[in-house]
Design a protein around this motif. Structure first.
Motif, PDB file in Angstrom:
ATOM      1  N   CYS A   1       0.836  -1.206   0.000  1.00 49.54           N
ATOM      2  CA  CYS A   1       0.000   0.000   0.000  1.00 49.54           C
ATOM      3  C   CYS A   1       0.868   1.253   0.000  1.00 49.54           C
ATOM      4  O   CYS A   1       1.787   1.389   0.807  1.00 49.54           O
ATOM      5  CB  CYS A   1      -0.916  -0.011   1.227  1.00 49.54           C
TER       6      CYS A   1
ATOM      7  N   CYS B   1      -9.071   3.951  -2.686  1.00 46.97           N
ATOM      8  CA  CYS B   1      -9.973   2.999  -2.043  1.00 46.97           C
ATOM      9  C   CYS B   1     -10.869   3.716  -1.033  1.00 46.97           C
ATOM     10  O   CYS B   1     -12.070   3.455  -0.966  1.00 46.97           O
ATOM     11  CB  CYS B   1      -9.188   1.886  -1.364  1.00 46.97           C
ATOM     12  N   GLU B   2     -10.283   4.609  -0.259  1.00 49.16           N
ATOM     13  CA  GLU B   2     -11.044   5.374   0.726  1.00 49.16           C
ATOM     14  C   GLU B   2     -12.109   6.225   0.042  1.00 49.16           C
ATOM     15  O   GLU B   2     -13.215   6.371   0.553  1.00 49.16           O
ATOM     16  CB  GLU B   2     -10.104   6.258   1.535  1.00 49.16           C
TER      17      GLU B   2
ATOM     18  N   ALA C   1     -13.326  -0.860  -4.091  1.00 46.11           N
ATOM     19  CA  ALA C   1     -12.053  -0.428  -3.513  1.00 46.11           C
ATOM     20  C   ALA C   1     -10.900  -1.285  -4.032  1.00 46.11           C
ATOM     21  O   ALA C   1      -9.831  -0.762  -4.371  1.00 46.11           O
ATOM     22  CB  ALA C   1     -12.118  -0.478  -1.991  1.00 46.11           C
ATOM     23  N   VAL C   2     -11.119  -2.585  -4.116  1.00 48.87           N
ATOM     24  CA  VAL C   2     -10.100  -3.495  -4.642  1.00 48.87           C
ATOM     25  C   VAL C   2      -9.762  -3.112  -6.083  1.00 48.87           C
ATOM     26  O   VAL C   2      -8.598  -3.041  -6.477  1.00 48.87           O
ATOM     27  CB  VAL C   2     -10.573  -4.959  -4.550  1.00 48.87           C
TER      28      VAL C   2
ATOM     29  N   CYS D   1      -7.558   0.246  -6.587  1.00 49.33           N
ATOM     30  CA  CYS D   1      -6.202   0.331  -6.012  1.00 49.33           C
ATOM     31  C   CYS D   1      -5.154   0.216  -7.114  1.00 49.33           C
ATOM     32  O   CYS D   1      -5.064  -0.809  -7.783  1.00 49.33           O
ATOM     33  CB  CYS D   1      -5.996  -0.773  -4.968  1.00 49.33           C
TER      34      CYS D   1
ATOM     35  N   LEU E   1      -5.096  -4.444  -2.116  1.00 47.50           N
ATOM     36  CA  LEU E   1      -6.308  -4.997  -1.512  1.00 47.50           C
ATOM     37  C   LEU E   1      -6.791  -6.190  -2.315  1.00 47.50           C
ATOM     38  O   LEU E   1      -6.661  -6.200  -3.546  1.00 47.50           O
ATOM     39  CB  LEU E   1      -7.414  -3.940  -1.479  1.00 47.50           C
TER      40      LEU E   1
END
Length: 64
Positions: free
Chosen positions: A10, A16-17, A52-53, A56, A61
């Protein structure tokens, strides 16, 4: 299902947030914190985790 973070991978981009703010956030040091890690099949949270995955840029993730 469960979302898993590969912390060393990361880079704290925060994409993602931005798509799943109810599931994760960046702390004051820019480290990702998973606020919710397990999801029921078919839930909105699971759909958000999947988004979110996908966003990235460093594939830190995954859903398992």
């Amino acid at each position: 299902m469960r979302i898993v973070l590969d912390r060393p991978r990361c880079e704290g981009h925060g994409l993602c947030e931005s798509v799943a703010p109810e599931l994760m956030h960046l702390d004051d040091e820019g480290e990702l914190v998973l606020d919710l890690e397990e999801f029921a099949e078919g839930s909105r949270e699971l759909a958000d985790a999947g988004a979110a995955v996908r966003v990235c840029p460093v594939a830190a993730l995954k859903l398992v």
